[in-house]
Scaffold this motif. Structure first.
Motif, mmCIF file in Angstrom:
data_model
loop_
_atom_site.group_PDB
_atom_site.id
_atom_site.type_symbol
_atom_site.label_atom_id
_atom_site.label_comp_id
_atom_site.label_asym_id
_atom_site.label_seq_id
_atom_site.Cartn_x
_atom_site.Cartn_y
_atom_site.Cartn_z
ATOM 1 N N MET A 1 0.843 -1.204 0.000
ATOM 2 C CA MET A 1 0.000 0.000 0.000
ATOM 3 C C MET A 1 0.873 1.247 0.000
ATOM 4 O O MET A 1 1.840 1.318 0.736
ATOM 5 C CB MET A 1 -0.886 -0.016 1.248
ATOM 6 N N LYS A 2 0.536 2.170 -0.867
ATOM 7 C CA LYS A 2 1.311 3.413 -0.930
ATOM 8 C C LYS A 2 0.499 4.525 -0.257
ATOM 9 O O LYS A 2 -0.662 4.728 -0.604
ATOM 10 C CB LYS A 2 1.573 3.747 -2.415
ATOM 11 N N GLY B 1 8.874 11.021 3.994
ATOM 12 C CA GLY B 1 8.817 11.963 2.880
ATOM 13 C C GLY B 1 7.409 12.141 2.323
ATOM 14 O O GLY B 1 7.240 12.299 1.111
ATOM 15 N N ILE B 2 6.415 12.066 3.182
ATOM 16 C CA ILE B 2 5.047 12.265 2.690
ATOM 17 C C ILE B 2 4.366 13.410 3.421
ATOM 18 O O ILE B 2 4.797 13.829 4.493
ATOM 19 C CB ILE B 2 4.175 10.986 2.800
ATOM 20 N N ASP B 3 3.294 13.847 2.806
ATOM 21 C CA ASP B 3 2.558 14.990 3.289
ATOM 22 C C ASP B 3 1.737 14.636 4.541
ATOM 23 O O ASP B 3 1.192 13.541 4.618
ATOM 24 C CB ASP B 3 1.604 15.400 2.162
ATOM 25 N N THR C 1 2.457 -2.486 5.067
ATOM 26 C CA THR C 1 2.976 -3.848 4.844
ATOM 27 C C THR C 1 2.025 -4.942 5.317
ATOM 28 O O THR C 1 2.232 -6.111 5.012
ATOM 29 C CB THR C 1 4.320 -4.050 5.589
ATOM 30 N N GLY C 2 1.001 -4.589 6.095
ATOM 31 C CA GLY C 2 0.106 -5.604 6.644
ATOM 32 C C GLY C 2 0.623 -6.205 7.936
ATOM 33 O O GLY C 2 -0.032 -7.035 8.552
ATOM 34 N N GLU D 1 13.668 1.714 3.944
ATOM 35 C CA GLU D 1 14.455 2.310 2.855
ATOM 36 C C GLU D 1 13.928 1.935 1.477
ATOM 37 O O GLU D 1 14.140 2.650 0.514
ATOM 38 C CB GLU D 1 15.931 1.879 2.997
ATOM 39 N N ASN D 2 13.226 0.797 1.397
ATOM 40 C CA ASN D 2 12.693 0.355 0.101
ATOM 41 C C ASN D 2 11.259 0.780 -0.160
ATOM 42 O O ASN D 2 10.672 0.411 -1.162
ATOM 43 C CB ASN D 2 12.805 -1.164 -0.020
ATOM 44 N N LEU D 3 10.691 1.552 0.761
ATOM 45 C CA LEU D 3 9.293 1.955 0.575
ATOM 46 C C LEU D 3 9.171 2.926 -0.601
ATOM 47 O O LEU D 3 10.018 3.758 -0.798
ATOM 48 C CB LEU D 3 8.748 2.633 1.846
#
Ligand code: ZN
Length: 255
Positions: free
Chosen positions: A1-2, A31-33, A213-214, A253-255
């Motif tokens: 999920m993004k 790094g998201i709003d 990630t669940g 780091e891989n998100l």
């Protein structure tokens, strides 16, 4: 999920939660709003107090039964008196019922998969566990919206075993309980504990990882995603360790 945006709903009765700080924490790490909102219950109308009072749990040994609240219980919610909670007078709420109610308060256009809503509350969230047929206090009710209960953070992870032993022995001897509390002070979180500020970061991370990630929790004590059952472990993972284990650091780091 993004996730593209996180909505944080404040709980002003717990001033130890610095919502601006948590917002910056999320922005920096992911790094998201982030959008800061008022308390989620302020989005409700006149019926909200009654609906919240109807999710009270009275018998911790039985699954949820809808409660028909009294005027007094409704007024308690109108005045938002959960902020005067102490371990002795605590009120339990069914976490999934509460989650359903707040889910309806979020405007439809903001309810998308990319928006994660995280609401803070001072009310003690509880869920019924069919493994041992009883309710347990919860710090986090995951999913979207996620709920982080400050009272759950204080009450759900257990205090040291010796603390309970001494409390019981003092009680049966009619001695003062305050001296026991003083003796163990610092080894567990108390109401309006300054350390809550840092600890809630860990629960925000768990809410976000669960949604992305669940899996919310990590078995390792050396990780902020550790699901602490003891106050000692909570303080250790969040304050002394204060970072992810290698596995979760790589996932981040891989998100
Ligand atoms: Zn981990």
């Amino acid at each position: 999920m993004k996730i593209s945006q996180v909505f944080l709903y404040d709980e002003p009765s717990v001033p130890e939660i610095d919502i601006k700080h948590i917002s910056d924490f999320i922005k920096e790490l992911f790094g998201i709003d982030v959008k800061i909102q008022k308390n989620i219950l302020s989005f409700g109308d006149d019926t909200i107090a009654e609906r919240i009072a109807s999710c009270r749990v009275f018998n911790p040994r039985r699954p949820f039964q809808r409660h028909y609240p009294t005027q007094e219980e409704i007024q308690f919610e109108v005045r938002n008196e959960s902020d005067s909670a102490t371990t002795e007078n605590i009120i339990m709420y069914d976490g999934f019922e509460f989650q359903n109610i707040i889910s309806e308060l979020i405007p439809k256009e903001e309810q998308t998969f990319e928006n994660l809503h995280i609401a803070f509350t001072n009310k003690l969230m509880c869920t019924y566990d069919y493994n041992d047929y009883r309710y347990h206090g919860r710090a986090l009710i995951g999913s979207n919206p996620s709920i982080i209960s400050t009272t759950g953070i204080i009450e759900a992870p257990a205090k040291p075993r010796e603390y309970y032993m001494e409390l019981i022995s003092n009680m049966t001897q009619g001695l003062n309980l305050e001296s026991v509390k003083r003796k163990y002070s610092g080894r567990y979180l108390e109401y309006h504990d300054k350390r809550l500020d840092k600890i809630v970061e860990g629960y925000v991370l768990q809410a976000m990882f669960y949604y992305i990630t669940g899996e919310a929790f990590c078995d390792s004590l050396e990780c902020r995603l550790h699901n602490a059952h003891w106050q000692k472990d909570l303080l250790y993972s969040q304050l002394e360790v204060g970072r992810f284990c290698d596995k979760h650091q790589r996932i981040l780091e891989n998100l």
